[in-house]
Structures are given as C-alpha cells and as structure tokens.
Design an enzyme around this catalytic site. Structure first.
Site, short mmCIF file in Angstrom:
data_model
loop_
_atom_site.label_atom_id
_atom_site.label_comp_id
_atom_site.label_asym_id
_atom_site.label_seq_id
_atom_site.Cartn_x
_atom_site.Cartn_y
_atom_site.Cartn_z
CB CYS A 243 -0.97 -0.05 1.19
SG CYS A 243 -2.36 1.08 1.02
CG HIS B 125 -3.38 -3.67 3.37
ND1 HIS B 125 -2.40 -3.00 4.05
CD2 HIS B 125 -4.11 -2.72 2.73
CE1 HIS B 125 -2.52 -1.69 3.84
NE2 HIS B 125 -3.55 -1.50 3.04
CD GLU C 160 -0.73 -5.58 5.93
OE1 GLU C 160 -0.61 -6.09 4.79
OE2 GLU C 160 -1.08 -4.39 6.10
#
Ligand SMILES: Nc1ncnc2c1ncn2[C@@H]1O[C@H](COP(=O)(O)OP(=O)(O)O)[C@@H](O)[C@H]1O
Ligand SMILES: [Mg+2]
Lengths: 244, 735, 79, 79
Positions: free
Chosen positions: A99, A216, A218
């Site tokens: 990002c 994302h 994560e």
C-alpha cells in the site's frame, strides 16, 4: 554486519524488518503477521536508521507516511532509511512495499510507474479478488499461477499508471505479479476497484526481489479476522530465504 | 437598553447575573482576559449549565467501572489486566458549517480524549443524522462528513467499525455528527488529566496555536443557528491527522516510560479549559506564561492565545527530572514542545505575559462553580398518551412492494457506501466486520473480544422521550447480545434543542431519567458522555436524540454470532414477548408519511431475561443466527438475514394483528434466532427464565415467504430484496 | 476561453501539507525555506461570452474552492 | 524571495479529479465547460541568492512534482 541470530535448532530464523515512518499505521499489523510464522522473526526499523543489519526481507508497511501530504510516499522516500533500502535491494535483498509502501517504492524509483487518485475519488476499503499472474518469484511461489486469492485493499490512491512502453516492458518481463480479477479470475473492468491500468494490483522489479502491491496480505493471515489468503506471501518469502 | 453598545460580557454570552457572580468570586471586576476565560468555562459547552443537575441521576458505578464520568474518557475493566477506554462526543455545529473539517476534527478530538487516558485507540464509531437525501444540501453534508471521518480516521490508522446513519427532516438544518472512540489500556498504565506537585512543569506539545477555532466551543455549541451563521465561519478548524498520529505515538511512549504526572488534551476551551481542569483535578494551581506558547500567527492577543481551539495539541504535567525525557520523545516525533507553565499550590490559574501577570482566577470558580439552571419542564402537545389502533392507517394493497420500499429506505438499506470509505480493517482486529448487529474486535493474545455498537432513535424519543431513551439503551444491549456479547457499560451523547425552553428541557429531563432507568436495570453504567444543546434553527429543534455507545465483552471470539441464515432446514424461532406497533416506526413514516402515536414501552425486566437467553443460546452453540426485530419490523429483520446469506425463509404467523402491523410494526423485546431442529430440546432446557419462544418457520429456498393465519402476505425473491437493499444508499447519494 | 484558477488556504487557517513539507525540506538538503502553503491550480475551458467572469466566480465559490477555508482568484485568457 | 510553483497533470495523462469536476458541473448549472485539469499551486519563501532558480528546479523535480505524471513551472518573485 552483525552475526545472524540462530534459533535453538541451529537453523537461521528468517529476519524481517518493518520500517516505521512517521505516519505509518500498518507497521504493527505487518510485524504481528510476520511474527505468527514459525521460523520467522520481525523487528522494527526507524526511518532515520541508516543501516539494515542482517535482514532477509524489508517491509515498507501501509499507512500515511508524512500524512501523505503533497503526494503519497513523496516525502518518505527521502528518509535516511530509504538509502539503505536501495542498497539492500541492489544487493539482492527482498523488499516488499504494501500500500503506502508500494507508493513509496514508486516515488523512490525502485519500481516503475506512478499512482493516481482512485477513479471514484473515494477511499476504498474492501476485500478484492486477485489473480496471481506470476507465481515464480520469491513473494508468490507458494501460490499457483492463475490462482484467485481474496485480500483487502484500503487506499485513496491506488490507481496505477505507467506509460505504454513501460507497460510492455512489465508484461514482457513478467513483472506484473497480481491483478484485480473477479471470483473466477477474469480480468474485468467491474473487478477493478480503483481504475488501475490493466487491473494491476502489484508489480515487481526486473530481478523480482522488490515487490510492491496495493492489497494488504498482512491483514489476511488469520481466519478470525477476515481470511488467511495473505499467508502465502510471507510463507513464500520464508521458503525462499531458507532455500537460497 | 435598546441602543448603544452591549457590555463585553454579554457579547461573550454571559448573563448580567453571571457577570456579578464572577465579580464576587474575584472580589473585583475581571479584566478582558479573565472575562474571556470565564465566558468560555461558564459556557453551556464547558460548564454544563443546564444539564449538570440532571446528569447526576445516571448510574455511574459498577464492579467493572475503573473510571466513570469526569475524566477524558470512561474506563471499563475487561479482565486479564486490560481495560477499555471509551467516549463519545458531538461535532454537530462545526460539521453543519464545514462538513469535512467538522467531522475530521471531531474524530481528532475524541481520539485525543482516548490517548489522554493512556489508551491506544482501537476503534471509532460514527452515529450520523441528516435531513432527507432528496435535498442536495444533505447529500453535500453526508458526503463531506463521511469523507472527513475517513480522512482523519484512516490516516490515524484507527478503524471506523460502526456507527449509525439516519435521515429525517428534523435534522435538515442541524445535522448530528457524533463520534465515538474506544481504546485499550493496561490497568497500570492508565493516565489522568491531573496537575499536581508544586514546581512540576506544564509542557505544551503538538501543533502551534493560531486564531482558528477562537470561540469555537462557546459560540458554536452554545447558541442556536440563525442568519448570522455565515459570520461565525472563520472559527472553522482544519484537522491535521498526521500531527495527531505523531502525538498519539509520542504520548504512548511517554506513558510507557512513566514520564507523566498527568496528561490532558486541548479541546473545546483550549489552554484555559485544559489548564484549569488539570489544576482542579490535582487540587493545585497553575501559572501559565502565554509568551512561551508557539504561535502560528503574529499579533495574537493574550486572550486569543488562552482560548484558541487549535487542534492537535496536548498538555502534560511533568516533574523537572522527567522534562528531558519528554522533550526527547517530542524531538524524536518531530513535535514542538515548550514549557509553558508550572504547578503551584495556590489553587489559582494565573496568566502571565512574560513577567507581567495578566490574569488571576480561582480554579474552583472556573471549573466547578459555573451556575446551573433548572427550567420548568413543559410537556409538548404532540406527546400522546395512547398508542394508535392497528387499523389507524389503510392497509397497503401490495405488501411485497411495501417491504421493498422499506428495505430501500435510507434508514434501513445497506451502509456499505459509508463503511467502504473507512479503513475498517486496519489493526487487524475485526472479528466481525461492519454490516452486522455490532462490531466485534478481538484482543490480540486473548480469547476475549469487545463488541461495540451505537444506537439512537430521535423519532421515537420525540414521541416519548422517556420510553425512547429506555428503548435506545435496550436496543443497544440487544444488538450486543445478538452478537454474543455481554453488555457492560455505555457512553452517551445527548443531542437536544435549546434547553432554556420548557419543552426541550422536558425532553431532556425525561430522556436522561429514562436512560438512567434502563442503565440501572440492564446493569450498564454510564462511563461518560457529552451533551449537545442548541441543535435548533429558526426556532425549530431537532428530534431529541440521546445516542448511546455501548460496549460488551465477548468471552470467546470463536463464538461470535452473525445475523445471516446459516443452513437450509434450520428452524426459525421468535424469542420474546414484544408486541409490534406502528407508532414511530419506519413503516409509519415511509409508507404513511406520519410520525404519530405513542411508542411501546420496553419491559426492562423481560428484556434482560430475553437477552440472557439469547446469549445462552449462542454460548451453548445452539443459535446459528440471531437478529433483533428493529427498524422495519419482523419482515425487514427476516429479509436482512436472508439477504446476508442468500438463502430464503418461509414463515407462518398466527392470525393476530393486522398483517402490516405484524410485518412492519416495531417493538422492543423480540429476537429472531435460527437453530437446527435437533437442538430445540436443548434450547428449551436453558430457558430457565421462561422466555416466550415461538417456532415460526424454516430457512430455505430463494424467496422470503410470510403467511399469517394461513394466508400468504409476503412472497418476494431474496435476490430482488438484496438488490434494493444493497443499492439504495448509493443511488440516493448519486441521484 | 481559458480560465486559470488559483486556490490557496485562507490566511490564519492551518495548512497541514505546507507544514509537513516545510519540516521535511531541511532533511532533503533544502535549507532556509519557509512559509510553504499548498493550494490548488485548476485550468479549464469555458464558453466565450459576456458573463464568463461572473460565471467563473460562481463556479469557484460553489464547487472549485471551499470558501470557508480557502481563498481563490482566477484569470481569464482568451484562446 | 518568494516562489510560486504550478504543478499540472502531464498532457494526455488521466486526471481523475478533473474528470469528476467536469462531470459535476452541468448539474450545478455550468454548461459547456471542458478540459478541466486539477493541479497544485504552492507558494514558498526561499533565501535570496544566485542559485535560487536552480535550487527551485531541483526541489520541484525531486519533491514537489512527480515528473512521471506531472509538469511543473515556477516563478521567482523578489520580496
Ligand atoms: N455511519 C456509519 N458508519 C459506519 N458504520 C455504520 C454507520 N451507520 C451504520 N453503520 C453500520 O451499518 C450496520 C447497520 O446499521 P443499522 O441499520 O443502524 O443497524 P441496527 O439496525 O442494528 O441498529 C451496523 O453494522 C452499523 O455499525
Ligand atoms: Mg439491530
């Protein structure tokens, strides 16, 4: 260089460094996600650090470095640590920008292209389907080529732009790693959440050791909070480093 | 006096009597700096002049309450040495003037309250009320407010995970923008906003001080809007979430290193309010040197510096020994930090400009002794004593069409257009994403989670403020229970018109008492909140709107419940004894164009039993879905569960009330639960309190089918319902 | 004709972008820079005609600028 | 001295903000407006001196504009 830390079994833990810029806000998420993998360890790197000692992979996390004022990533790319990241990448170290981290890599010229404001001009936070276009690189080899994974996006400026020549080059070198797709993996206009050229969601450099993506991974490493499709990215890195 | 210049105190919003009061407390006439500070501290916004006596009736203690009202936020023990800090606040007036910045700085303000307590903010919620979306101005407001919340919250990395969105004409000239923030803190790291220890230093850090926001709190929030609203515009503040993010991290580092005696944010009332409140809590005094305050603009008057509401500033009380540590952390985060004052033992707030003392006031008079007023309440004529009969309105010819119209109502349809603009996933704690009964966040490293919800319903409170407030609390709790969480505490934001009017005062008094009753019965004490008066324009007030933010504890995040149907063949059960009514319902407004009658009262005792039973069914693994009957009645409740899962339902109701009332009437104390046939016996066994359980149908197919007394009254494809429900808000905004 | 619109933060109103840039500059090797204010610059084509100036003013006030926190000015350039 | 910097989207490159404004205008009663391009306008103070122009150019190129998608020009105005 400091000596490599060793786990009690004598095998090297794969060492991730998570850069903290003022305004980063996915630094802890990245750190937490990485820490859940066996054989991996994470530490924070302050943006004023000038050395990256003994790391296997550097994560530039999401957020709003320097408030994303002026342009996303424009100020962060001048942080002292970015000089070290550049050297690290040139020496073949693995760098992943998620990002805002992707935006910083673009501004720093470590990846080609630039970001526009999302086509709808609004911030977009939702799960998207991604088709893995290149599963033969350090960050994605745990996935299959053509596999569709669900990963969230959350950004205002993820509308990727590159000129025609640059695009052909990306395609020729298999540098387009993931694209926005529909559930069945078709690359359609409807599946494009931000207007990105060619539905591009993530790209890598020519040597495929620098990877930037808007989604994302994560955030989807635990099925309690939305899925586990992002684990493959970190597992790929861990595998790659261990077998290097 | 009809001509000539008004006296200064009057221009600052003080009454003659209040001015005399100030003089007697000072033993002399105040100078201009002192007068400005008094006028701010004794404004409605800071002084709670019309609400303080009534707020005393709210229950505020409980075994889990570590901090009740009085500090920057309430704190609730959630076990394992952890606690939740939470607080809600209004930014109604600033948002009506400049929606983007008004909402953004609203988030900024409430987030500062949370980290001032030493807590890390983990979630925001944003209850919003506007006028009808058919008006261009309302779209502009909605668009700006949502973008403002998004810009600030997203940048801070605090997920906005819930809230509310209502459209009603009563909010046309006075939108409500309430914002709630929730933080996590370890018990032994909680900070207080107190300044104590003679000789300790007062350090101001964060942004510079400018003229923006001068008079913001007192002027914007303590007066009705009229034609002069335009002139008040220069007080608009601009938010800087980047600086606030640095402030947050710096404050938490100071907390971790144990460097702080006290910490306070600068909000409404600026330095005056922060300094005097810190001194008041510490039982001390403060000497403040305004010459030291870093300014953004040249030529600022001393009084301007003292009352400026520039955002993103904090005030810390620090021992001389820890000064270097605090300064180092500020330097690390690239924040300006300046020693602007010192703690004294004299109980006075003294202002210096260099060596010259330019103000000297007793702290107690400023903070605790603002005059309070009780107005004689007047019950408004529209409050009815009896409910409407079921056949008051003509029965719609096409009930399917009525269902679709309700599902398309901007008050019922999907809020995805809003929450898609909020980063609701950052911090990776969302065990339940927006769109359900409540938001649930996990606690990393624990099985526990925290469920959060906001609820407010001005329309019902307008018809009966006491019942309405009881209902708001009950509904918030019911939503948490349906998610599988045990309600623990509330924070609240009381949005009302001009309290100097008897009818408004009546609404306020009734609502506060109703809220108190419900909080007592449901054992959810009030940990804090906010009062927003003067939400009226041209003599017309908003609906009285007490908004509740409630938190609950989830024992096991593996056992969270959602409202979507789960499996074909599951049995649909209706739990509770509530009887639907049209009074104050979305059906009444949307289909018959009226707001009238008297809303049903919630039986709090039954409500409590019902919720305990629902939670039990969830914990025992019996309930497979749970959804309370609220806006739009039973039909909308069933439709929402069908839409969520894409699976239909067939329900047979007894012949009872008229079909439209049975379908769309609203009621407290009703929850729809689905369960496998095989588990029904087990469910009966845990129903010790004898909650009414009716088996009404089965999950399955791709249509929503409802019959009453054997006669079909609804037969709508799920796909069609889903489409209108999903797309209406976006269409209304775009159209 | 062509219009060029300059939008700047109102005096006295915080300009977070300007502040952030100003603070970052020394680290980038640009010393002594101050007073950074970030605004917008908009170009557009509009129909020639009498009322173009008035029209532009209205457009700025209603849409392009936020008059509550921003000042604007514009130039009209005949094609 | 003072510098005024104008940053515009490169010719032929997408400008989502410009497109959005252009679409919104007719509904607000502004007909026939086209070619809307939204850029930035930055003002700053920098030390007087020989190399001010070069310095500004570097600052624009390195920081204020993104040369991949943006053009810039600036004016230096002595105080
Ligand atoms: N302004 C808002 N911001 C974020 N989420 C919202 C907002 N308004 C509503 N929501 C979310 O949309 C969902 C449905 O809202 P609502 O219809 O008000 O719920 P309920 O009927 O349970 O009171 C909830 O998850 C709520 O948190
Ligand atoms: Mg509900």
């Amino acid at each position: 260089m400091t000596a490599s830390p060793q786990t009690h079994t004598g095998v090297h833990a794969v060492r991730f460094g998570v850069v903290v810029f003022p305004g980063s806000n996915c630094d802890a998420d990245s750190y937490d996600a990485v820490s859940t993998f066996a054989g991996a360890e994470a530490r924070y790197l302050w943006h004023k650090d000038e050395e990256l000692d003994g790391l296997d992979c550097v994560i530039l996390p999401g957020g709003f470095s320097y408030g994303d004022y002026l342009r996303c990533g424009a100020i962060a790319r001048f942080s002292p640590i970015m000089k070290a990241v550049r050297r690290f990448a040139e020496d073949g170290g693995l760098v992943i920008g998620i990002c805002n981290g992707f935006q910083i890599l673009l501004e720093a010229g470590l990846l080609p292209g630039a970001m526009h404001r999302n086509e709808g001009l609004r911030f977009v936070c939702q799960l998207v389907n991604l088709r893995v276009e290149n599963a033969a690189m350090p960050f994605t080899h745990r996935y299959d080529e053509g596999q569709v994974i669900q990963v969230p996006i959350a950004h205002m400026e993820g509308n990727y732009f590159i000129d025609e020549a640059g695009l052909s080059e990306l395609e020729a070198n298999k540098q387009i790693v993931i694209r926005y797709a529909n559930e069945s993996g078709e690359i359609t206009g409807e599946a494009n959440p931000n207007g990105s050229q060619g539905n591009i969601a993530g790209i890598c450099n020519r040597t495929s050791n620098v990877f930037g993506l808007m989604p994302h991974p994560e955030r989807v490493c635990d099925s309690l909070v939305g899925g586990a499709d992002g684990r493959g990215v970190f597992e790929s890195v861990i595998d790659f480093v261990k077998n290097r | 006096m009809t001509t000539g210049q008004k006296p200064a105190y009057e221009l600052l919003g003080l009454k003659a009597r209040e001015y005399d009061d100030i003089c007697s407390r000072l033993g002399r006439e105040p100078n201009y700096v002192e007068l400005a500070i008094f006028s701010l501290m004794w404004s409605e916004h800071c002084g709670y002049k019309h609400s303080r006596p009534l707020l005393k009736n709210l229950p505020t203690s409980g075994e889990r309450i570590l901090q009740g009202p009085g500090e920057n936020a309430g704190i609730i023990d959630i076990g394992e040495g952890l606690a939740i800090a939470m607080k809600i606040e209004s930014h109604n007036h600033p948002s009506a003037i400049e929606p983007f910045q008004g909402a953004a700085t609203g988030i900024g303000g409430i987030v500062r309250d949370i980290f001032a307590m030493g807590a890390r903010p983990v979630a925001c919620l944003d209850p919003l009320h506007f006028g009808s979306l058919e008006k261009a101005r309302q779209k502009f407001l909605l668009d700006g407010v949502v973008a403002g919340v998004a810009s600030y919250g997203n940048c801070m990395g605090i997920p906005t995970i819930g809230g509310e969105l209502h459209f009603e004409d009563a909010y046309e000239d006075n939108c409500l923008v309430n914002v709630m923030c929730v933080g996590m803190v370890e018990h032994d790291k909680i900070l207080k906003a107190s300044a104590s220890g003679e000789g300790n230093l007062i350090i101001l850090f964060g942004s510079t001080t400018g003229r923006d926001g001068i008079g913001g709190a007192s002027i914007l929030a303590s007066a009705e809007f009229d034609e002069t609203a335009e002139e008040k515009r220069p007080t608009v503040q601009v938010g800087d979430p980047f600086t606030e993010k640095k402030l947050l991290e710096a404050c938490l580092e100071m907390r971790d290193q144990g460097l702080l005696v006290g910490l306070q944010d600068l909000g409404a009332g600026g330095l005056s309010s922060s300094a005097s409140e810190m001194a008041s809590k510490g039982g001390s005094g403060i000497d403040m040197n305004i010459a030291k305050v870093p300014l953004r603009e040249s030529g600022m008057e001393p009084f301007e510096i003292m009352i400026s509401e520039s955002q993103e500033r904090m005030l810390a009380c620090v021992t001389p020994a820890n000064k270097a540590g605090v300064m180092a952390i500020c330097a690390k985060w690239d924040l300006d930090a300046t020693v602007v004052g010192a703690v004294t033992g004299n109980g006075r707030l003294r202002i210096f400009d260099g060596d010259e003392m330019i103000g000297d006031m007793p702290v107690k008079a400023l903070v605790d002794e603002a005059p309070t007023y009780c107005i004689t309440p007047v019950r408004p004529l529209h409050e009815a004593d009896v409910a409407l009969p079921d056949d008051h309105y003509p029965l719609p010819g096409d009930l399917d069409a009525a269902l679709l119209e309700l599902l398309a109502s901007p008050n019922i349809c999907s809020r995805r257009w809003v929450y898609r603009q909020y980063d609701h996933m950052v911090q990776t704690n969302n065990a339940l994403w927006p769109g359900g009964e409540a938001a649930v966040i996990r606690i990393k490293g624990s099985r526990h989670g925290v469920a959060l919800v906001t609820d407010g319903n001005g329309r019902r409170c307008y018809l009966d403020p006491r019942r309405g407030a009881r209902l708001v609390v009950a509904e918030a709790a019911r939503n948490l229970s349906c998610a599988g969480a045990r309600p623990l505490a509330i924070t609240n934001c009381l949005n009302f018109g001009n309290p100097e009017k008897g009818e408004i005062y009546h609404q306020f008094q009734e609502a506060v008492e109703g809220m108190a009753e419900a909080c007592r019965e449901l054992e959810t004490p009030v940990t804090g909140g906010n009062v927003s008066f003067y939400n009226e324009s041209f003599g017309k007030a908003i609906y009285p709107n007490p908004v509740v933010g409630m938190m609950g504890l989830v024992e096991d995040t593996g056992r969270i419940m959602t409202h979507g149907f789960k499996e074909e063949g599951d049995v649909v059960l209706l739990l509770g004894g509530g009887r639907p009514a049209v009074d104050g319902s979305e059906y009444q407004l949307r289909i018959h164009g009226e707001v009238d009658g008297r809303i049903p009262d919630v039986d709090l005792n039954q409500e409590k039993k019902l919720q305990t039973f629902v939670r039990g069914a969830i914990l025992e693994g019996i309930a497979k879905s749970a959804h309370d009957v609220s806006d739009g009645g039973l039909a909308c409740c069933l439709a929402e569960s069908a839409i969520e899962s894409g699976v239909g339902v067939t329900v047979e109701l007894e012949a009872g009330p008229r079909p439209d009332v049975a379908l769309f009437g609203e009621t407290p104390e009703l929850v729809v639960v689905t369960a496998a046939e095989a588990d029904l016996e087990r469910l009966e066994r845990i129903n010790g309190a004898g909650v009414l359980v009716k088996r009404i149908g089965r999950v399955g197919g791709n249509r929503i089918r409802i019959s009453a007394g054997g006669k079909g009254i609804i037969d709508t494809p799920v796909a069609e319902a889903a489409q209108v429900w999903r797309e209406s808000l976006e269409e209304a905004v775009a159209g | 004709m062509k219009a060029k619109v300059y939008i700047t933060p109102k005096k006295g109103i915080l300009d977070p972008q300007g502040v952030a840039i100003e603070r970052a500059l020394p680290a980038l090797g640009f010393e002594g820079v101050g007073g950074v204010r970030v605004g917008k610059y908009i170009e557009l084509e509009l129909p020639d005609g009498e009322g173009a100036g008035e029209e532009m003013d209205k457009m700025c006030h209603k849409l392009l600028a936020n008059p509550i926190i921003e000042d604007y000015r514009f130039e009209l350039v005949p094609d």
